[in-house]
Enzyme design. Structure first.
Site, short mmCIF file in Angstrom:
data_model
loop_
_atom_site.label_atom_id
_atom_site.label_comp_id
_atom_site.label_asym_id
_atom_site.label_seq_id
_atom_site.Cartn_x
_atom_site.Cartn_y
_atom_site.Cartn_z
N PRO A 142 0.80 -1.23 0.00
CA PRO A 142 0.00 0.00 0.00
C PRO A 142 0.83 1.28 0.00
CG PRO A 142 -0.91 -1.57 1.57
CD PRO A 142 0.41 -2.14 1.10
N THR A 172 -1.57 -10.91 -8.47
CA THR A 172 -2.23 -11.63 -9.55
C THR A 172 -2.38 -13.10 -9.19
OG1 THR A 172 -1.32 -10.10 -11.19
CG2 THR A 172 -2.15 -12.19 -12.01
N ASP A 258 14.28 -9.95 -15.07
CA ASP A 258 14.89 -10.22 -16.36
C ASP A 258 14.08 -11.25 -17.14
OD1 ASP A 258 16.85 -8.51 -15.51
OD2 ASP A 258 18.34 -10.06 -15.11
N GLU A 384 4.79 -5.17 -13.28
CA GLU A 384 6.19 -5.55 -13.53
C GLU A 384 7.07 -4.33 -13.81
OE1 GLU A 384 7.28 -9.07 -13.22
OE2 GLU A 384 5.41 -8.67 -12.19
N THR A 386 6.37 0.13 -14.13
CA THR A 386 5.65 1.02 -15.04
C THR A 386 6.54 1.51 -16.18
OG1 THR A 386 6.26 3.01 -13.81
CG2 THR A 386 4.27 1.86 -13.11
#
Length: 407
Positions: A142, A172, A258, A384, A386
Site C-alpha cells: 500500500p 495476480t 529479467d 512488472e 511502469t
C-alpha cells in the site's frame, strides 16, 4: 554476430498450437469471463492439464513460466537452455495466447508470475520441491507502487523458520494460487540488499486473502490483497542466497524481472496484434484496403494510420524476442528486458486504443472485443514496473549511473 529475430522453425509448431488454443478455446469464452469477474474459468483446467502433459513429455519446448538461469560454466543445464530456447518459446507462445485473451492467460493454473520467479532463482532442490505448484507473486504494498526497494514487509529468522509480517496488494492469482512468492526485507536498515523472496504456502497460519479488486481490464484474472501476520515459513523456502551482500545490492532480487518483463512484453505484443488483425479486417469490410506496396502518404488516412501502428508494434515485438534470445544464450539481458517492457507496454496501449478509434462505434461498443483489448492492455504498461520506471532503468544502464545518481 547478427541475431535472427524471426521465430525459429523448431518453435513454429508450438506457436501454431498456441494460436489454435487462443482462437478455439480462449476467444469463445473471453467476453463471458470479462463480465463474470472473479468467477474461475473452469475451462482452463483441461487446458492446464494438457500443458502439464506436454511439459512432462518435453513436447512443449519449455513454453510457459520458464526462467532466466544464470548458470556459469559448461554444465548440462546451461547447454540445454541454449539448445532448447525455452525463453523464446515462452514469449512466442504467451504472445499467441494473449491474442486470444490476456486475462485468461494470467488465470492459467501453474503458469503464474511466481512460477517464473521460482524458475529464475530457485536452486535445484527447490525447483523439484515446488514443481507442479501454482505460484502467484507478491511485491507491491500500500505504501509504494513501482519502487520495489521500498518494501516494508519483514522476514525475521526464528530458529529454522522466517516469520513474515506485512501486507501485499495487486497480487495476480492471489486467491487461486497454491503458494505465493513474497518479497520481504531481512533488515530494513541495510536497504535493497536485504530484500529476499520467499515461497509461502497459502494454507500457512497468518496468511489471509483480504479481498479481490474490481478492475478496468483482465477481469478473468483475480487480483488480491493479502496480509501476513506472524506467518512462519521454513528457512528452506527462501529463494536464492540468504546472505545479505551489500555490494551486490538489489541485483539478486531484481534478476527475477529479467524473465518476467519479457513475458509481460509478450502479453502486450499478443493483445495488440489481436487488435491490429481485427481492425485490418474491419477496415477492409468498410472498403479501406491496407496496401503494403504503396507509401502510406498515398493511401486513405485510416490505412496510413494503421501502417504506422503496425510498424510501432513490430519494434516492440523484435525487442521482446531479443530479450528472450539473450536469456536463452546466457547473456545479461536486464537492459533489453526493460527496453522490451517499456516499448511493448506503451505500444500495447497505443495500438489498442487507436484501433478503437479507427473502428469508431464498432470499436467502442461490445459488438467486438476491441474495447476489451484496450482495457486489458493498460495493465501491461503498468505491472512488472511502469513505463516511467522502465525508462529510468534504461537510462541508468546506458549512462552507467546508479539508482542514487539518477532518480
Amino acid at each position: 554476430m547478427a541475431i535472427n529475430l524471426e521465430v525459429p522453425k523448431k518453435h513454429r509448431a508450438l506457436v501454431d498450437q498456441a494460436h489454435q488454443v487462443a482462437m478455439n478455446m480462449l476467444r469463445p469464452i473471453s467476453r463471458k469471463y470479462d463480465i463474470a469477474e472473479h468467477e474461475y474459468p473452469k475451462e482452463l483446467d483441461m487446458l492446464a492439464a494438457m500443458i502439464d502433459g506436454l511439459s512432462e513429455s518435453g513436447a512443449s519446448e519449455g513454453a510457459g513460466a520458464t526462467g532466466v538461469r544464470r548458470d556459469n560454466g559448461d554444465d548440462d543445464r546451461a547447454k540445454d537452455a541454449v539448445k532448447n530456447g525455452a525463453n523464446l518459446a515462452s514469449v512466442t507462445s504467451v504472445a499467441e495466447m494473449c491474442w486470444g485473451d490476456t486475462g485468461l492467460l494470467l488465470s492459467m493454473p501453474r503458469q503464474g508470475l511466481g512460477n517464473s520467479a521460482i524458475a529464475s532463482v530457485a536452486n535445484d532442490e527447490q525447483l523439484e520441491r515446488f514443481k507442479g505448484r501454482w505460484a502467484s507473486m507478491a511485491i507491491t504494498e500500500p505504501s509504494f507502487g513501482s519502487d520495489s526497494a521500498a518494501i516494508s514487509t519483514t522476514a525475521v529468522l526464528d530458529g529454522d523458520e522466517y516469520v513474515i509480517n506485512g501486507e501485499k496488494i495487486f497480487v495476480t492469482s492471489g486467491e487461486r494460487s497454491d503458494c505465493i512468492v513474497v518479497w520481504a526485507t531481512l533488515d530494513k536498515s541495510l536497504g535493497r540488499a536485504a530484500i529476499k523472496s520467499f515461497v509461502v504456502e497459502k494454507d500457512t497460519p497468518g496468511v489471509k486473502v483480504e479481498r479481490l479488486e474490481e478492475k478496468l481490464g483482465i477481469r478473468a484474472s483475480d487480483t488480491a490483497v493479502i496480509t501476513f501476520t506472524d506467518a512462519r515459513v521454513p528457512k528452506e523456502n527462501l529463494l536464492g542466497s540468504p546472505e545479505i551482500n551489500v555490494e551486490q545490492g538489489f541485483a539478486g532480487a531484481m534478476a527475477t524481472f529479467d524473465n518476467t518483463r519479457p513475458l509481460v512484453a509478450a502479453m502486450a505484443v499478443g493483445c495488440a496484434r489481436a487488435s491490429l488483425d481485427l481492425t485490418r479486417d474491419l477496415l477492409k469490410e468498410a472498403g479501406i484496403e491496407v496496401d503494403y506496396d504503396r507509401p502510406a502518404i498515398l493511401q486513405h488516412a485510416a490505412a496510413a494510420r494503421f501502417l504506422q501502428l503496425e510498424a510501432d508494434w513490430e519494434a516492440g515485438r523484435l525487442l521482446t524476442l531479443q530479450a528472450a534470445w539473450m536469456a536463452d544464450n546466457r547473456k545479461p539481458n536486464s537492459l533489453e528486458a526493460s527496453m522490451a517492457k517499456a516499448k511493448a507496454g506503451r505500444v500495447g496501449s497505443d495500438v489498442t486504443l487507436s484501433c478503437v478509434e479507427l473502428c469508431a462505434s464498432v470499436g467502442y461498443s461490445e459488438e467486438e472485443l476491441l474495447e476489451k483489448w484496450a482495457r486489458d492492455s493498460k495493465i501491461l504498461d503498468i505491472f512488472e514496473g511502469t513505463q516511467q520506471i522502465q525508462q529510468l532503468i534504461v537510462a541508468r544502464r546506458i549512462l552507467g549511473l546508479s539508482s542514487a545518481e539518477l532518480k
